[in-house]
Motif scaffolding. Structure first.
Motif, PDB file in Angstrom:
ATOM      1  N   LEU A   1       0.826  -1.200   0.000  1.00 14.37           N
ATOM      2  CA  LEU A   1       0.000   0.000   0.000  1.00 14.37           C
ATOM      3  C   LEU A   1       0.865   1.256   0.000  1.00 14.37           C
ATOM      4  CD1 LEU A   1      -2.692  -1.047   2.624  1.00 14.37           C
ATOM      5  CD2 LEU A   1      -2.910  -1.081   0.140  1.00 14.37           C
ATOM      6  N   PRO A   2       0.492   2.274  -0.773  1.00 17.35           N
ATOM      7  CA  PRO A   2       1.296   3.492  -0.806  1.00 17.35           C
ATOM      8  C   PRO A   2       1.379   4.187   0.544  1.00 17.35           C
ATOM      9  CG  PRO A   2      -0.805   3.826  -1.921  1.00 17.35           C
ATOM     10  CD  PRO A   2      -0.682   2.360  -1.665  1.00 17.35           C
ATOM     11  N   GLU A   3       0.330   4.035   1.373  1.00 18.03           N
ATOM     12  CA  GLU A   3       0.330   4.733   2.663  1.00 18.03           C
ATOM     13  C   GLU A   3       1.484   4.286   3.556  1.00 18.03           C
ATOM     14  OE1 GLU A   3      -2.859   1.925   5.066  1.00 18.03           O
ATOM     15  OE2 GLU A   3      -3.565   3.608   3.878  1.00 18.03           O
ATOM     16  N   LEU A   4       2.056   3.104   3.270  1.00 16.28           N
ATOM     17  CA  LEU A   4       3.178   2.625   4.066  1.00 16.28           C
ATOM     18  C   LEU A   4       4.462   3.366   3.723  1.00 16.28           C
ATOM     19  CD1 LEU A   4       2.532  -1.238   4.055  1.00 16.28           C
ATOM     20  CD2 LEU A   4       1.733   0.493   5.667  1.00 16.28           C
ATOM     21  N   SER A   5       4.498   4.044   2.581  1.00 15.93           N
ATOM     22  CA  SER A   5       5.696   4.785   2.186  1.00 15.93           C
ATOM     23  C   SER A   5       5.487   6.295   2.190  1.00 15.93           C
ATOM     24  CB  SER A   5       6.153   4.352   0.788  1.00 15.93           C
ATOM     25  OG  SER A   5       6.705   3.055   0.817  1.00 15.93           O
ATOM     26  N   PHE A   6       4.255   6.752   2.324  1.00 17.75           N
ATOM     27  CA  PHE A   6       3.993   8.189   2.396  1.00 17.75           C
ATOM     28  C   PHE A   6       4.557   8.775   3.685  1.00 17.75           C
ATOM     29  CE2 PHE A   6       0.736   7.938  -0.949  1.00 17.75           C
ATOM     30  CZ  PHE A   6       0.855   9.193  -1.533  1.00 17.75           C
ATOM     31  N   ASP A   7       5.023  10.016   3.607  1.00 20.43           N
ATOM     32  CA  ASP A   7       5.313  10.807   4.800  1.00 20.43           C
ATOM     33  C   ASP A   7       4.132  11.751   5.005  1.00 20.43           C
ATOM     34  OD1 ASP A   7       7.678   9.690   5.489  1.00 20.43           O
ATOM     35  OD2 ASP A   7       8.954  11.319   4.769  1.00 20.43           O
ATOM     36  N   PHE A   8       3.345  11.524   6.046  1.00 19.85           N
ATOM     37  CA  PHE A   8       2.209  12.399   6.331  1.00 19.85           C
ATOM     38  C   PHE A   8       2.698  13.647   7.060  1.00 19.85           C
ATOM     39  CE2 PHE A   8       0.360   8.258   5.735  1.00 19.85           C
ATOM     40  CZ  PHE A   8      -0.835   8.518   5.082  1.00 19.85           C
ATOM     41  N   VAL A   9       2.130  14.803   6.706  1.00 19.21           N
ATOM     42  CA  VAL A   9       2.534  16.061   7.326  1.00 19.21           C
ATOM     43  C   VAL A   9       1.331  16.713   7.997  1.00 19.21           C
ATOM     44  CG1 VAL A   9       4.356  16.405   5.610  1.00 19.21           C
ATOM     45  CG2 VAL A   9       2.137  17.481   5.260  1.00 19.21           C
TER      46      VAL A   9
END
Length: 325
Positions: free
Chosen positions: A226-234
């Motif tokens: 899943l992309p959310e595992l590599s996203f940096d959330f700000v």
């Protein structure tokens, strides 16, 4: 850098050396034109731009790269995770190899988020930023309550833990590559990508698979899910701070039936996206352009004629200097 000129039009295939192998890319247009770097979405590849770029101004130089672990690019070395910052680093390596000092970026979905972070980290290098159905950052939007903020922090920690555990599980499994027929591969792909047309699915699989004697295998690294595992959330505060660093002119093309949230399960909540566009407009003023078009998340592939004119006008416009705004 290895270049292969194809007979079917002005297209080149490139292999750019990196410490773990190579980054693959393909190019259109003229080498003398202003450069545009094109970044695909999560688990897609450079073929994501095959239907769009032929409709754009051909006096520019377009290079669409495969992120590491995608398409024809090398997988990361064993033990190295696919963290968000790594993809930002890849852009810097690619433009250094191409000897680009200033250029434009066009990014779809995950590629747009990576482009946003790069454009704020190296603001002097990016002239124009085109975001296709994506925010320049994965925004952690929340109300000002401790309970909600605590839940958001736990979400981020959960994603980081899942990313590490998944990588270890895949490395330990040593399962053989899954081989399926071309027909089954396309069927599975379309089932998992509801916004992609059959024609465009075939196009992505051309570069995203390898033929073996008994069928096809996916090229992408199995450590990615899943992309959310590599996203940096700000946070909202970080978002505002980062946007202030931008020097680029920004075009955001939003598909009416596209995605609004990385996490998908909360995709009906448009408030974070509306907040993001308000901040972009109030901060960048005349340097920000927002356009909505009919279509889904892959409108740039499925119906490129709906966005080609908008993007072409933006690329051909001459930005005014800051003191002229």
């Amino acid at each position: 850098m290895k270049v292969r000129l194809c007979l079917s039009g002005l297209i080149s295939e490139l292999k750019l050396a990196v410490p773990w192998g190579h980054i693959a890319a393909k190019a259109w247009g003229t080498l003398k034109g202003s450069p545009v770097l094109c970044l695909h979405g999560w688990l897609d590849n450079a073929n994501s731009f095959d239907t769009l770029i032929p409709l754009l101004p051909q006096d520019l130089h377009y290079v669409a790269m495969d992120f590491g672990g995608h398409g024809l690019s090398s997988h990361y070395s064993p033990g190295v995770p696919y963290y968000f910052q790594n993809f930002v680093n890849e852009i810097r390596r690619v433009v250094a190899a191409l000897k680009w000092n200033r250029f434009s970026i066009m990014g779809h979905s995950f590629g747009g988020a990576v482009a946003g972070m790069f454009s704020c980290t190296f603001p002097e290098m990016v002239d124009k930023l085109i975001l296709l159905d994506v925010s320049p950052f994965a925004l952690d939007f929340h109300v000002r309550s401790w309970a909600f903020m605590h839940a958001e922090v736990e979400n981020l920690l959960t994603y980081k833990r899942r990313a590490i555990e998944h990588m270890l599980q895949v490395e330990a499994s040593q399962k053989p590559l899954h081989v399926v027929s071309p027909e089954e591969m396309l069927q599975r792909f379309l089932e998992n990508h509801s916004h992609v047309s059959e024609k465009c699915g075939e196009l992505l699989l051309q570069r995203g698979t390898t033929k073996v004697p008994t069928g096809l295998v996916l090229n992408r690294d199995r450590r990615m899910t899943l992309p959310e595992l590599s996203f940096d959330f700000v946070s909202e505060e970080w978002f505002v701070h980062f946007i202030r660093k931008l020097q680029a002119h920004v075009l955001l093309v939003k598909a009416i039936h596209g995605y609004f949230n990385v996490r998908r399960e909360n995709d009906a909540n448009k408030e974070p996206f509306l907040y993001m566009t308000r901040i972009l407009k109030s901060t960048l003023k005349e340097r920000f352009q927002f356009v909505e078009v009919p279509g889904t998340h892959y409108v740039h592939m499925n119906e490129p004629q709906l966005v080609a004119g908008i993007i072409s006008s933006f690329l051909q416009s001459k930005p005014r200097l800051p003191n002229q705004l």
